[in-house]
Design a protein around this motif. Structure first.
Motif, short mmCIF file in Angstrom:
data_model
loop_
_atom_site.label_atom_id
_atom_site.label_comp_id
_atom_site.label_asym_id
_atom_site.label_seq_id
_atom_site.Cartn_x
_atom_site.Cartn_y
_atom_site.Cartn_z
N ILE A 100 81.21 -20.95 -18.07
CA ILE A 100 81.41 -20.64 -16.67
C ILE A 100 82.29 -19.39 -16.50
O ILE A 100 82.11 -18.60 -15.57
N GLY A 101 83.24 -19.20 -17.43
CA GLY A 101 84.10 -18.02 -17.35
C GLY A 101 83.32 -16.73 -17.56
O GLY A 101 83.57 -15.72 -16.90
N VAL A 102 82.36 -16.77 -18.49
CA VAL A 102 81.52 -15.59 -18.75
C VAL A 102 80.57 -15.36 -17.58
O VAL A 102 80.39 -14.24 -17.12
N ALA A 103 79.95 -16.45 -17.10
CA ALA A 103 78.99 -16.33 -16.01
C ALA A 103 79.65 -15.87 -14.72
O ALA A 103 79.06 -15.12 -13.93
N MET A 104 80.88 -16.30 -14.49
CA MET A 104 81.55 -16.00 -13.22
C MET A 104 81.81 -14.51 -13.05
O MET A 104 81.89 -14.01 -11.92
N VAL A 105 81.92 -13.78 -14.15
CA VAL A 105 82.12 -12.34 -14.06
C VAL A 105 80.98 -11.71 -13.27
O VAL A 105 81.18 -10.77 -12.48
N TYR A 121 80.71 -18.33 -25.72
CA TYR A 121 81.02 -16.92 -25.59
C TYR A 121 79.97 -16.04 -26.25
O TYR A 121 79.61 -14.97 -25.74
N VAL A 122 79.46 -16.49 -27.39
CA VAL A 122 78.41 -15.73 -28.08
C VAL A 122 77.14 -15.69 -27.22
O VAL A 122 76.55 -14.61 -27.00
N VAL A 123 76.71 -16.86 -26.72
CA VAL A 123 75.51 -16.92 -25.88
C VAL A 123 75.71 -16.13 -24.59
O VAL A 123 74.84 -15.38 -24.15
N GLY A 124 76.87 -16.31 -23.98
CA GLY A 124 77.16 -15.61 -22.74
C GLY A 124 77.15 -14.11 -22.91
O GLY A 124 76.59 -13.37 -22.08
N GLU A 125 77.77 -13.63 -23.99
CA GLU A 125 77.81 -12.19 -24.24
C GLU A 125 76.40 -11.64 -24.48
O GLU A 125 76.04 -10.56 -23.99
N PHE A 126 75.60 -12.40 -25.24
CA PHE A 126 74.23 -11.98 -25.53
C PHE A 126 73.41 -11.85 -24.24
O PHE A 126 72.71 -10.85 -24.01
N LEU A 127 73.50 -12.87 -23.37
CA LEU A 127 72.75 -12.85 -22.12
C LEU A 127 73.28 -11.79 -21.15
O LEU A 127 72.51 -11.17 -20.41
N ALA A 128 74.59 -11.58 -21.16
CA ALA A 128 75.17 -10.58 -20.27
C ALA A 128 74.67 -9.17 -20.62
O ALA A 128 74.47 -8.33 -19.73
N ARG A 129 74.46 -8.94 -21.90
CA ARG A 129 74.03 -7.61 -22.35
C ARG A 129 72.59 -7.30 -21.97
O ARG A 129 72.14 -6.16 -22.09
N THR A 130 71.83 -8.32 -21.53
CA THR A 130 70.47 -8.06 -21.07
C THR A 130 70.47 -7.28 -19.77
O THR A 130 69.48 -6.63 -19.43
N GLY A 131 71.58 -7.37 -19.03
CA GLY A 131 71.70 -6.64 -17.78
C GLY A 131 70.92 -7.23 -16.63
O GLY A 131 70.89 -6.65 -15.53
#
Length: 449
Positions: A37-42, A159-169
């Motif tokens: 949730i912390g990664v997604a909330m960004v 955090y690994v999954v969140g970072e990977f998905l975040a980088r998709t833009g």
């Protein structure tokens, strides 16, 4: 004098190892859903223009859910058994996680996070009771303590999954992040299918034939319920709040709260805290990743010490030295970045002792009839402070600053050291009937069919 029986002194088997692994799926999911949730909330906080209060509610909603679900799960597992609930609660996590993908406003997101927290919280007393009642005494401390280590494994995976998905833009990447918890939850549910019921619970419910069947399957054809020591007296949930068990519940709730409030605050807002301590940008993100790894290292170190050092000394030293690290951070918030990271590292590693004992003590200090309820109640009560702390951290950082915030965390941690010195018992090497008993009177065996 410690007695020997086929359950508490059984050799470690493949069944025990599998049960320990599958049981730890709950804390893995806890770490995952609370961290993702912390990664997604960004991303979605900007899309929805969320206020600080709304962000705090989203972050704290799962903790509030754990508060509600833990006690309910404990009561249900004592009443209806460990086996049936061992998979039902994770099915709920799958359903609610997928539902997050389709949410359209913050209110429904808070509700779904609350329900996910309830399901996660329910799993703790269910899984730990089942694992405790099967595991030999020699391995009980490390196996239960490993639950906390799996929390940080789940957090790291998030955090690994969140970072990977975040980088998709992709603008909806946060939806995939929140729904992704359904994947590990499904795998864990499938792995748990076929787990037998606890023979101790079956025996206490008078289901002797079923208990004997499980005993023979797990421990061998020569072992029966006659080899299972009887626990002293008959106790009920009311005993959690009175007599000797009331004192034990007070001890567990207090030390658990003192341990979890500063840790959740530090962990959930590590980038913001490190930023306030003048570590910004990549340094803050790198520091957050390092702290996550060190929390896991601390749990592993504590697992190696819990039998060698004993429960009581490990708890006292864990609170004392981690509290001093936070105290120095609070007194010198302008210290060089290297010193700041060193102090955070000390806190993250040393606090591991109090973290693993959150699951060891409540399972060892209460009898089978109320074990699940005890774990659930302690987990619920401790989450009150955790939820409040998580909600207040961003407000504290902006209101009173990083120094006073760290001093408050230090005071709570050092209070844990004082309470542990006064109240903590030693249960190392005891059979469950010995550690859970209020007296040392001779125990008889359960009747056979």
């Amino acid at each position: 004098m410690t007695t020997i029986n086929p359950l508490d002194d059984a050799p470690l088997s493949r069944f025990h190892k599998k049960l320990a692994l599958f049981s730890s799926g709950g804390p893995f999911l806890d770490g995952y859903v609370l961290s993702i949730i912390g990664v997604a909330m960004v991303q979605f906080a900007d899309q929805w223009s969320l206020s600080s209060v709304e962000q705090g509610l989203v972050g704290a909603s799962s903790l509030i859910g754990i508060l509600l679900g833990a006690y309910a799960g404990g009561w249900l597992t004592d009443k209806f058994g460990r086996e049936i609930l061992f998979t039902i609660d994770l099915v709920a996590i799958i359903v609610f996680s997928v539902a997050q993908f389709f949410v359209q406003d913050v209110v429904w997101l808070i509700i779904l996070r609350l329900l996910i927290g309830m399901a996660v919280g329910a799993d703790y007393p269910i899984a730990t009771s089942l694992l405790t009642e099967f595991t030999p005494r020699k391995y009980r401390g490390p196996f239960l303590g490993a639950f906390v280590a799996m929390w940080f494994v789940g957090a790291a995976a998030a955090y690994v999954v969140g970072e990977f998905l975040a980088r998709t833009g992709h603008e909806d990447a946060w939806r995939w992040m929140l729904a992704s918890a359904a994947v590990p939850a499904t795998l864990i549910v499938l792995a748990r299918v076929g787990t037998p019921e606890s023979p101790r619970w079956l025996a206490n419910k008078g289901k002797i034939d079923e208990a004997n069947e499980v005993m023979r399957k797990v421990y061998g054809p020569t072992v029966s319920i006659a080899d299972l020591p009887r626990e002293d007296g008959t106790v009920s949930v009311k005993d959690l709040l009175r007599s000797g068990y009331g004192k034990r519940m007070a001890f567990i709730t207090l030390f658990w709260t003192c341990s979890i409030v500063p840790l959740f605050a530090v962990y959930a807002f590590a980038p913001a805290i490190l930023g306030a301590l003048k570590l910004e940008g990549d340094a803050a993100h790198f520091g957050s990743a390092v702290i996550t790894i060190l929390f896991l290292v601390g749990c592993v170190v504590a697992l190696l010490l819990v039998n060698r050092m004993g429960r009581r000394p490990l708890l006292i030293h864990s609170f004392l030295w981690s509290g001093l690290a936070l105290l120095i951070l609070g007194l010198f918030p302008e210290a060089p970045s290297g010193i700041i990271m060193a102090l955070f590292a000390i806190y993250a590693v040393v606090i591991g002792g109090s973290q693993i004992l959150q699951w060891v003590y409540p399972n060892e200090l209460f009898p089978t009839e109320i074990r699940g309820s005890a774990v659930g109640m302690a987990s619920s009560l401790s989450r009150i402070g955790a939820a409040v702390g998580t909600f207040l951290v961003p407000l504290s950082l902006s209101g009173i600053g990083i120094g006073p915030t760290m001093l408050i965390a230090a005071a709570i941690t050092l209070l844990g050291a004082v309470l542990s010195q006064i109240m903590a018992p030693e249960t190392r090497g005891m059979a469950l009937t010995e550690s859970a008993a209020l007296s040392t009177t001779t125990r008889t065996t359960l009747p056979t069919a």
